[in-house]
Scaffold this motif. Sequence first.
Motif, mmCIF file in Angstrom:
data_model
loop_
_atom_site.group_PDB
_atom_site.id
_atom_site.type_symbol
_atom_site.label_atom_id
_atom_site.label_comp_id
_atom_site.label_asym_id
_atom_site.label_seq_id
_atom_site.Cartn_x
_atom_site.Cartn_y
_atom_site.Cartn_z
ATOM 1 N N ARG A 36 -8.750 14.532 -59.047
ATOM 2 C CA ARG A 36 -9.640 14.744 -60.197
ATOM 3 C C ARG A 36 -9.008 15.742 -61.157
ATOM 4 O O ARG A 36 -8.369 16.712 -60.746
ATOM 5 C CB ARG A 36 -11.005 15.265 -59.736
ATOM 6 N N ARG A 37 -9.217 15.471 -62.445
ATOM 7 C CA ARG A 37 -8.688 16.368 -63.474
ATOM 8 C C ARG A 37 -9.382 17.727 -63.371
ATOM 9 O O ARG A 37 -10.593 17.796 -63.249
ATOM 10 C CB ARG A 37 -8.933 15.787 -64.863
ATOM 11 N N VAL A 38 -8.575 18.782 -63.499
ATOM 12 C CA VAL A 38 -9.105 20.147 -63.514
ATOM 13 C C VAL A 38 -8.590 20.817 -64.786
ATOM 14 O O VAL A 38 -7.395 21.038 -64.941
ATOM 15 C CB VAL A 38 -8.653 20.950 -62.269
ATOM 16 N N PHE A 39 -9.524 21.108 -65.694
ATOM 17 C CA PHE A 39 -9.175 21.691 -66.982
ATOM 18 C C PHE A 39 -9.283 23.213 -66.917
ATOM 19 O O PHE A 39 -10.160 23.756 -66.254
ATOM 20 C CB PHE A 39 -10.121 21.172 -68.069
ATOM 21 N N SER A 40 -8.428 23.866 -67.678
ATOM 22 C CA SER A 40 -8.432 25.329 -67.740
ATOM 23 C C SER A 40 -9.063 25.785 -69.059
ATOM 24 O O SER A 40 -9.324 24.971 -69.958
ATOM 25 C CB SER A 40 -7.004 25.860 -67.651
#
Length: 121
Positions: A36-40
Amino acid sequence: MYISEISERSGLSIHTLRYYEKAGLLNSIARDASGRRVFSRLDLEWLTWIQRLKSTGMPLKDIKRFAELRLLGDQSFPDRKIMLQEHAEQLRKDIRRRQEELAIVDYKIQAYQEKENEVLT
């Protein structure tokens, strides 16, 4: 932040976020162990910048080029500066053109107002 949270915070749809990634505007989105994409926070700031460039009329191909330059780091500052200077000049031209068009519309409104006043008196 997962994609649903970044969507909520940025105001962009999940579909748009995926499109931006596929188009090369989001090049360094991390993934968790499940893929899953993990955005900062920095990703969110970059998305805000993309939205600003879009809202000023910068074409997507130019935003993509800016994103590519951004990945090169500090060495690309001169190129990014030139891009923004050229874009700013185009914005100035667009603003002048729109001001001229607004003046024409305002003139016509005034003409109609004067005609209305003649009819009423």
